[in-house]
Design an enzyme around this catalytic site. Structure first.
Site, short mmCIF file in Angstrom:
data_model
loop_
_atom_site.label_atom_id
_atom_site.label_comp_id
_atom_site.label_asym_id
_atom_site.label_seq_id
_atom_site.Cartn_x
_atom_site.Cartn_y
_atom_site.Cartn_z
N GLY A 151 14.07 -10.56 -20.45
CA GLY A 151 14.42 -9.35 -19.72
C GLY A 151 13.69 -9.43 -18.27
O GLY A 151 12.45 -9.76 -18.24
N HIS A 152 14.68 -9.67 -17.45
CA HIS A 152 14.06 -9.84 -15.94
C HIS A 152 14.32 -8.61 -15.10
O HIS A 152 15.44 -8.14 -15.10
CB HIS A 152 14.84 -11.22 -15.34
CG HIS A 152 14.41 -12.48 -15.96
ND1 HIS A 152 15.00 -13.51 -15.41
CD2 HIS A 152 13.38 -12.83 -16.90
CE1 HIS A 152 14.51 -14.50 -16.14
NE2 HIS A 152 13.57 -13.91 -17.19
N LYS A 169 8.21 -13.28 -14.12
CA LYS A 169 9.20 -14.35 -13.40
C LYS A 169 9.89 -13.42 -12.60
O LYS A 169 10.51 -13.92 -11.38
CB LYS A 169 9.86 -14.82 -14.40
CG LYS A 169 9.35 -16.17 -15.14
CD LYS A 169 10.23 -17.01 -15.99
CE LYS A 169 10.65 -16.36 -17.37
NZ LYS A 169 9.51 -16.28 -18.08
N GLY A 170 10.45 -12.06 -12.74
CA GLY A 170 11.34 -11.42 -12.01
C GLY A 170 11.38 -11.38 -10.63
O GLY A 170 12.24 -11.94 -9.89
N GLN A 214 12.02 -16.80 -21.07
CA GLN A 214 10.76 -17.00 -22.17
C GLN A 214 9.76 -17.81 -21.53
O GLN A 214 9.69 -17.89 -20.25
CB GLN A 214 11.19 -17.76 -23.54
CG GLN A 214 12.10 -16.50 -24.30
CD GLN A 214 13.43 -16.54 -24.09
OE1 GLN A 214 14.00 -17.65 -24.16
NE2 GLN A 214 13.99 -15.56 -23.95
N THR A 273 13.02 -10.78 -31.37
CA THR A 273 13.80 -9.57 -30.67
C THR A 273 14.84 -9.28 -31.29
O THR A 273 15.61 -8.05 -30.96
CB THR A 273 14.28 -10.15 -29.30
OG1 THR A 273 14.95 -11.23 -29.31
CG2 THR A 273 13.02 -10.75 -28.22
N ASP A 300 -4.15 -9.28 -9.20
CA ASP A 300 -4.89 -7.99 -8.99
C ASP A 300 -5.10 -7.23 -10.16
O ASP A 300 -6.00 -6.31 -10.34
CB ASP A 300 -3.94 -7.04 -8.17
CG ASP A 300 -2.46 -6.89 -8.74
OD1 ASP A 300 -1.93 -7.83 -9.03
OD2 ASP A 300 -2.08 -5.89 -9.17
N VAL A 358 12.32 -5.87 -23.09
CA VAL A 358 13.66 -5.94 -24.12
C VAL A 358 13.20 -4.90 -25.06
O VAL A 358 14.21 -4.16 -25.59
CB VAL A 358 13.98 -7.28 -24.50
CG1 VAL A 358 15.09 -7.25 -25.67
CG2 VAL A 358 14.54 -8.05 -23.23
N LYS A 396 0.05 -11.77 -11.08
CA LYS A 396 -0.86 -10.40 -11.45
C LYS A 396 -2.32 -10.64 -11.20
O LYS A 396 -3.08 -10.19 -12.21
CB LYS A 396 -0.52 -9.96 -12.83
CG LYS A 396 0.99 -9.49 -13.16
CD LYS A 396 1.31 -9.46 -14.33
CE LYS A 396 1.96 -8.11 -14.67
NZ LYS A 396 2.37 -7.49 -15.89
N ASP A 402 7.31 -13.31 -20.09
CA ASP A 402 6.57 -12.32 -19.51
C ASP A 402 5.53 -12.65 -18.43
O ASP A 402 4.51 -11.64 -18.18
CB ASP A 402 5.83 -11.30 -20.38
CG ASP A 402 7.03 -11.15 -21.52
OD1 ASP A 402 8.25 -10.82 -21.43
OD2 ASP A 402 6.56 -11.08 -22.97
P1 IMP Z 1 13.66 -14.72 -30.55
O1 IMP Z 1 13.75 -15.31 -29.26
O2 IMP Z 1 14.14 -13.22 -30.46
O3 IMP Z 1 13.87 -15.42 -31.70
O4 IMP Z 1 12.11 -14.41 -30.81
C1 IMP Z 1 11.15 -15.59 -30.93
C2 IMP Z 1 9.81 -15.40 -30.37
O5 IMP Z 1 10.12 -15.35 -29.00
C3 IMP Z 1 8.93 -13.90 -30.68
O6 IMP Z 1 7.83 -13.82 -30.83
C4 IMP Z 1 9.74 -13.15 -29.51
O7 IMP Z 1 8.57 -12.08 -29.13
C5 IMP Z 1 9.45 -14.24 -28.37
N1 IMP Z 1 10.43 -13.77 -27.21
C6 IMP Z 1 11.69 -13.94 -27.00
N2 IMP Z 1 12.26 -13.55 -25.96
C7 IMP Z 1 11.06 -13.41 -25.27
C8 IMP Z 1 10.72 -13.11 -23.75
O8 IMP Z 1 11.66 -13.23 -23.03
N3 IMP Z 1 9.58 -12.74 -23.53
C9 IMP Z 1 8.57 -13.07 -24.29
N4 IMP Z 1 8.40 -13.44 -25.56
C10 IMP Z 1 9.71 -13.44 -25.86
#
Ligand code: IMP
Length: 431
Positions: A40-41, A16-17, A224, A130, A333, A300, A331, A13
């Site tokens: 989630g982008h 990146k998008g 991630q 997630t 700002d 997401v 970010k 987070d």
């Molecule tokens: P999983 O990838 O769903 O198995 O989640 C494992 C950990 O990675 C958790 O703490 C999620 O919140 C975190 N996580 C998974 N995908 C993302 C992402 O795209 N952004 C931020 N955290 C993520």
């Protein structure tokens, strides 16, 4: 032109998008190499907002090839939904612009179910996943019982592969008091969608070699962040894939030298979603203020993100592990209204000062940040496009990050809008 790998350098987070959108416009081929629809982008192109989970960012642009590499875990139903949704928004998706690695692993309903069951079980350490089935699918991959894209091509061998997978899952399900997997239904459901997935399926490594020979520019799109890497992150509070730059080559199927520039996306402060250590977390009004200004809610899962001060120790560490060539700072700002800022420059652990983040969870939750204080700039930086227009205190803050991490700043993002960026080095033009 260089091939670029773009990697989140904190807990995901990082914004990146917007950067990936800019990069994918310049690349010919965009490859996802790890993770799944846990990512989630958000992209805004020609005033249309696209929320992508599994598809590479190039998909929304014309004349680009988007690739889902072997390192990605694919929920075929989620993928088809995403394709359908994007088609409704006018995006053209065919087997000419989307390739899926035939050796990529599938996420199936039992994986998703198991992910949820584990998260709901009180007597284990909750990870805060997630709940998309990411972890259980990767477990099956390394356990050599996964169903892969190419298995959908032959019903007989699919049935055999499913027997192996089901045998393992049913024993776990039995111990959890859950019913056995309905094999017939699973096969029927898979066969129903198989041709829709198989039409994109290819030996991706071979295609990448062709693109390299044609001097096409390739963008490797990480999902991630590096602190969620299964080896180098805050284990066990991590995702189940390698998120560092090194994973781009194995998760796409090309040599490591294919990547000429690693761009680390770094947020000007720190956030994380889910459970796990977070030394600079601010469980106070300052943390809430950063969260509000930065709109820190998951794309997401819509969960509220935890917020904290910039941890330079962590970012330096991830830059070293991924060989980051340049930082895209995002970010800035969001910090405009803070009177004082703090940056973590070392930790105290058991009375000793350490300059790195230890690997053991036991230590990770006990380290106490040592901060360097900065005066805030208390001026609006939103929309600034030139370095010299940044307030002097913002320049000092950014220069400190650059010098501490020993990595150049490639760009600085001053608002969610694409044009509000200070570009200092173009990653594609690296010599
Ligand atoms: P999983 O990838 O769903 O198995 O989640 C494992 C950990 O990675 C958790 O703490 C999620 O919140 C975190 N996580 C998974 N995908 C993302 C992402 O795209 N952004 C931020 N955290 C993520």
């Amino acid at each position: 032109m260089s091939n670029v790998a773009v990697i989140g350098s904190q807990w995901g987070d990082e914004g990146k998008g917007k950067i990936v959108d800019w990069l994918s416009e310049k690349a010919d081929v965009i490859v996802r190499f790890q993770g799944g629809h846990n990512a989630g982008h958000t992209l805004v192109v020609n005033n249309i907002t696209y929320k992508l989970k599994l598809l590479p960012s190039g998909i929304v642009r014309k004349n680009k090839i988007s690739i889902i590499g072997n390192g990605v875990v694919i929920d075929p139903w989620a993928l088809l939904d995403e394709i359908k949704h994007l088609k409704k928004l006018g995006v053209k998706i065919t087997n000419k612009n989307l390739y899926i690695a035939e050796n990529a692993t599938l996420i199936l309903p039992p994986h998703k179910e198991l992910d949820g069951i584990r998260e709901d079980t009180k007597n284990t350490d909750k990870i805060g996943t997630t709940r998309r089935g990411i972890g259980p699918a990767y477990e099956d991959k390394v356990g050599r019982r996964a169903i892969r894209v190419m298995d959908l091509a032959n019903k007989k061998s699919l049935s055999k592969r499913i027997d192996i997978m089901i045998h393992h899952h049913n024993s776990i399900r039995k111990s959890l008091g859950k019913s056995s997997i309905d094999k017939k239904k699973l096969i029927k459901d898979l066969i129903k969608i198989s041709s829709k997935i198989l039409k994109y399926s290819k030996p991706v490594w071979k295609k990448l070699e062709e693109f390299k020979k044609k001097k096409k520019v390739i963008l490797f799109e990480g999902a991630q962040g590096m602190l969620l890497d299964v080896d180098h992150g805050t284990y066990p509070f991590v995702t189940s894939s390698n998120t560092i730059a090194g994973a781009a080559s194995s998760g796409a199927g090309c040599g490591p030298k294919t990547i000429n520039y690693v761009l680390g996306i770094v947020k000007a402060y720190t956030t994380r979603v889910g459970e796990g250590p977070f030394p600079t977390e601010l469980k106070n009004e300052i943390g809430n203020k950063i969260g509000r200004r930065g709109k820190e809610f998951g794309t997401v899962t819509n969960r509220k993100r935890r917020c904290g001060w910039f941890d330079a120790v962590l970012v330096k560490q991830t830059c070293i592990i991924s060989g980051v060539d340049g930082i895209a700072l995002t970010k800035i700002d969001v910090l405009d209204e803070l009177k004082d800022l703090h940056v973590c420059v070392a930790y105290h652990l058991d009375g000793k000062k350490i300059d790195y983040f230890p690997n053991s969870l036991h230590d990770q939750i006990r380290v106490k940040p040592i901060y360097k204080k900065f005066n805030g700039w208390l001026k609006n930086t939103k929309g600034i496009k030139k370095w010299k227009e940044l307030p002097i205190n913002a320049q000092k803050y950014i220069n400190f990050i650059k010098n501490y991490c020993g990595v150049k700043i490639s760009s600085i993002s001053t608002s969610p809008r694409r044009e509000d960026t200070i570009l200092l080095e173009n990653p594609f033009k690296k010599n």
